[in-house]
Design an enzyme around this catalytic site. Sequence first.
Site, PDB file in Angstrom:
ATOM      1  N   HIS A  16       0.863  -1.197   0.000  1.00 19.89           N
ATOM      2  CA  HIS A  16       0.000   0.000   0.000  1.00 19.89           C
ATOM      3  C   HIS A  16       0.890   1.234   0.000  1.00 19.89           C
ATOM      4  CE1 HIS A  16      -3.450  -2.583   1.009  1.00 19.89           C
ATOM      5  NE2 HIS A  16      -2.546  -3.265   1.686  1.00 19.89           N
ATOM      6  N   GLU A 201      -7.308 -13.488   5.892  1.00 22.36           N
ATOM      7  CA  GLU A 201      -6.157 -12.974   6.643  1.00 22.36           C
ATOM      8  C   GLU A 201      -6.496 -13.104   8.131  1.00 22.36           C
ATOM      9  OE1 GLU A 201      -5.584  -8.763   6.201  1.00 22.36           O
ATOM     10  OE2 GLU A 201      -3.692  -8.733   7.311  1.00 22.36           O
TER      11      GLU A 201
END
Length: 334
Positions: A16, A201
Amino acid sequence: MTPEIKAIPKAELHVHIEGTVTPEIARMIAKRNAIDLDPDIFSEDGTSYKWNGFIDLVTRVYQEMARGMKTAEDFETIMYDYLCRCAEEGAIYVEPSGSPGQCLVSGISYKDMVDGMARGMDRARKDTGIESRLTMTFERHRPNGAESDAELILSYKHPYIVGLDIAGGEQEGDLVAFEQSYKRVLEEFGRPIGSRAHAAENIGPVNGWDALKRLPLNRMGHGVRCIEDAKLIQELIKRDVTLEVCPTSNILAVKEFPNFKSHPLRKLFNAGVSICLNSDDPGLFGTSIGNEYQIAHDEFGFSEDELLAITRNAIAASFAPQDVKEKLLLRIAP
Ligand SMILES: [Zn+2]
């Protein structure tokens, strides 16, 4: 990094852009914009971020740091800085993700943000040879913003944007709120772009199945908890979905895998799923793509040949144009 690991060509598909920002760059950019960042987000000596648990990091610290990034020049600086650091570590391709959500955090226009990143990518390619492309991400914590984010992503189809993502804190079954807007972007983008989403996740295999059911996925962000379901692993292999595994990020954020010993990186690789290695938010976590390759070698026993195979997986699963992929593969020694 040892010289042997540094020499291995690397590729990164899960990072990111705001999360790449080091404290030093964050302070430099905030100063340029005359913004006073809360000093409490930094450690005493100023060389790292200070946070109390993962939620504190991704909400308070991340948001405060990103508040300072307001102009195209800021995003050019951030992108150029990050890609040059990656090239220095032997990376030949990076596919960072940006988010329309940043426009809400700092007030930058979507076009300025994308143009700034693209300029940083061009400069880094010219100075170091590193290739890169962009994906854009929806944010799970803003389900009500899905449609306005879709509008922004469709408002400016820069040629460097090659894929779509969904990121943020995962809840069970939370993709349903994004399904329609996500598919709309894929359909209306005007050219084929790749499809990825963070899943499995923090939540187990149920979210891996949900992501496969709702979205035409090419890649899954993290996907580490898919290891808990052998049928899901077989389904990922059958559909040729690549898992973007981020070891350092996972041991910080996923309570089931609190250390490298418990992390399923090796098990996933041995099961035959396509995986690649990634740093996720390297500026925040104090890691790097080179460090993740080093960890795979030191903690999980990956040989240099296996690490090269992982780079090939990443290039094959990247959303870069075919001619770019072919040139990148030529740069990887047999
Ligand atoms: Zn991520």
